[in-house]
Design a protein around this motif. Structure first.
Motif, PDB file in Angstrom:
ATOM      1  N   PRO A 116       0.839  -1.200   0.000  1.00 44.89           N
ATOM      2  CA  PRO A 116       0.000   0.000   0.000  1.00 44.89           C
ATOM      3  C   PRO A 116       0.877   1.253   0.000  1.00 44.89           C
ATOM      4  O   PRO A 116       1.977   1.257   0.549  1.00 44.89           O
ATOM      5  CB  PRO A 116      -0.805  -0.113   1.294  1.00 44.89           C
ATOM      6  N   ALA A 117       0.379   2.293  -0.628  1.00 45.92           N
ATOM      7  CA  ALA A 117       1.147   3.537  -0.749  1.00 45.92           C
ATOM      8  C   ALA A 117       1.582   4.072   0.605  1.00 45.92           C
ATOM      9  O   ALA A 117       2.679   4.621   0.740  1.00 45.92           O
ATOM     10  CB  ALA A 117       0.328   4.581  -1.500  1.00 45.92           C
ATOM     11  N   SER A 118       0.757   3.905   1.607  1.00 45.84           N
ATOM     12  CA  SER A 118       1.094   4.415   2.941  1.00 45.84           C
ATOM     13  C   SER A 118       2.363   3.772   3.502  1.00 45.84           C
ATOM     14  O   SER A 118       3.014   4.328   4.379  1.00 45.84           O
ATOM     15  CB  SER A 118      -0.066   4.179   3.907  1.00 45.84           C
ATOM     16  N   GLU A 119       2.746   2.631   2.956  1.00 41.56           N
ATOM     17  CA  GLU A 119       3.920   1.923   3.448  1.00 41.56           C
ATOM     18  C   GLU A 119       5.234   2.525   2.934  1.00 41.56           C
ATOM     19  O   GLU A 119       6.272   2.367   3.553  1.00 41.56           O
ATOM     20  CB  GLU A 119       3.840   0.449   3.038  1.00 41.56           C
ATOM     21  N   THR A 155       5.384   5.860   0.807  1.00 42.41           N
ATOM     22  CA  THR A 155       5.384   7.234   0.287  1.00 42.41           C
ATOM     23  C   THR A 155       6.239   8.206   1.094  1.00 42.41           C
ATOM     24  O   THR A 155       6.768   9.159   0.532  1.00 42.41           O
ATOM     25  CB  THR A 155       3.959   7.803   0.169  1.00 42.41           C
ATOM     26  N   THR A 156       6.396   7.999   2.352  1.00 40.63           N
ATOM     27  CA  THR A 156       7.185   8.923   3.173  1.00 40.63           C
ATOM     28  C   THR A 156       8.489   8.309   3.661  1.00 40.63           C
ATOM     29  O   THR A 156       9.159   8.886   4.506  1.00 40.63           O
ATOM     30  CB  THR A 156       6.367   9.403   4.389  1.00 40.63           C
ATOM     31  N   ASN A 157       8.854   7.151   3.108  1.00 41.35           N
ATOM     32  CA  ASN A 157      10.031   6.456   3.592  1.00 41.35           C
ATOM     33  C   ASN A 157      10.868   5.943   2.416  1.00 41.35           C
ATOM     34  O   ASN A 157      10.646   4.836   1.930  1.00 41.35           O
ATOM     35  CB  ASN A 157       9.592   5.293   4.489  1.00 41.35           C
ATOM     36  N   ARG A 207      12.251   2.437   2.724  1.00 47.86           N
ATOM     37  CA  ARG A 207      11.263   1.379   2.506  1.00 47.86           C
ATOM     38  C   ARG A 207      10.967   1.223   1.013  1.00 47.86           C
ATOM     39  O   ARG A 207      10.772   0.108   0.525  1.00 47.86           O
ATOM     40  CB  ARG A 207       9.973   1.675   3.285  1.00 47.86           C
ATOM     41  N   THR A 208      10.959   2.329   0.281  1.00 53.37           N
ATOM     42  CA  THR A 208      10.760   2.270  -1.167  1.00 53.37           C
ATOM     43  C   THR A 208      11.855   1.420  -1.802  1.00 53.37           C
ATOM     44  O   THR A 208      11.571   0.506  -2.582  1.00 53.37           O
ATOM     45  CB  THR A 208      10.767   3.685  -1.785  1.00 53.37           C
ATOM     46  N   HIS A 230      -2.409   4.661  -8.337  1.00 56.57           N
ATOM     47  CA  HIS A 230      -1.350   3.965  -7.602  1.00 56.57           C
ATOM     48  C   HIS A 230      -0.012   4.103  -8.332  1.00 56.57           C
ATOM     49  O   HIS A 230       1.040   4.296  -7.696  1.00 56.57           O
ATOM     50  CB  HIS A 230      -1.721   2.495  -7.388  1.00 56.57           C
ATOM     51  N   VAL A 272       1.533   7.460  -7.628  1.00 60.22           N
ATOM     52  CA  VAL A 272       2.156   7.467  -6.296  1.00 60.22           C
ATOM     53  C   VAL A 272       3.506   6.742  -6.346  1.00 60.22           C
ATOM     54  O   VAL A 272       4.489   7.201  -5.762  1.00 60.22           O
ATOM     55  CB  VAL A 272       1.216   6.827  -5.256  1.00 60.22           C
ATOM     56  N   CYS A 273       3.554   5.631  -7.055  1.00 62.14           N
ATOM     57  CA  CYS A 273       4.814   4.883  -7.187  1.00 62.14           C
ATOM     58  C   CYS A 273       5.870   5.719  -7.905  1.00 62.14           C
ATOM     59  O   CYS A 273       7.032   5.750  -7.475  1.00 62.14           O
ATOM     60  CB  CYS A 273       4.575   3.574  -7.930  1.00 62.14           C
TER      61      CYS A 273
END
Length: 90
Positions: free
Chosen positions: A21-24, A26-28, A31-32, A69, A72-73
């Motif tokens: 999920p994008a929340s996982e 988008t700010t890290n 993690r990306t 999505h 966002v990616c």
């Protein structure tokens, strides 16, 4: 408007098929990168073709959410690569 490089597009497609999920991510940025790495290992040989095939299947299965999505990616990959891009241009 600045175009998106083919490498950025490939990495975003790989992130897209990670099913995270994008929340996982988008700010890290860490993690990306981790999700991209894990997905590359899962897809195995011919990673680009397999990622493209899975992304196409997802677009067919969920056209109402796939484009958003992917945007966002793309943004997450660009944000993750931005510091490296800046260092090269200095």
């Amino acid at each position: 408007m600045r175009s998106t490089s083919s490498i950025t597009t490939r990495l975003a497609t790989i992130l897209f098929v990670s099913q995270a999920p994008a929340s996982e991510f988008t700010t890290n940025p860490a993690r990306t990168r981790e999700l991209i790495h894990q997905t590359i290992l899962q897809l195995g040989p011919n990673v680009t073709a397999r990622a493209n095939a899975e992304a196409s299947w997802e677009y067919g299965r969920h056209p109402e959410t796939a484009a958003a999505h992917m945007r966002v990616c793309l943004q997450a990959v660009k944000a993750t690569l931005a510091p490296a891009d800046e260092a090269v241009t200095r």
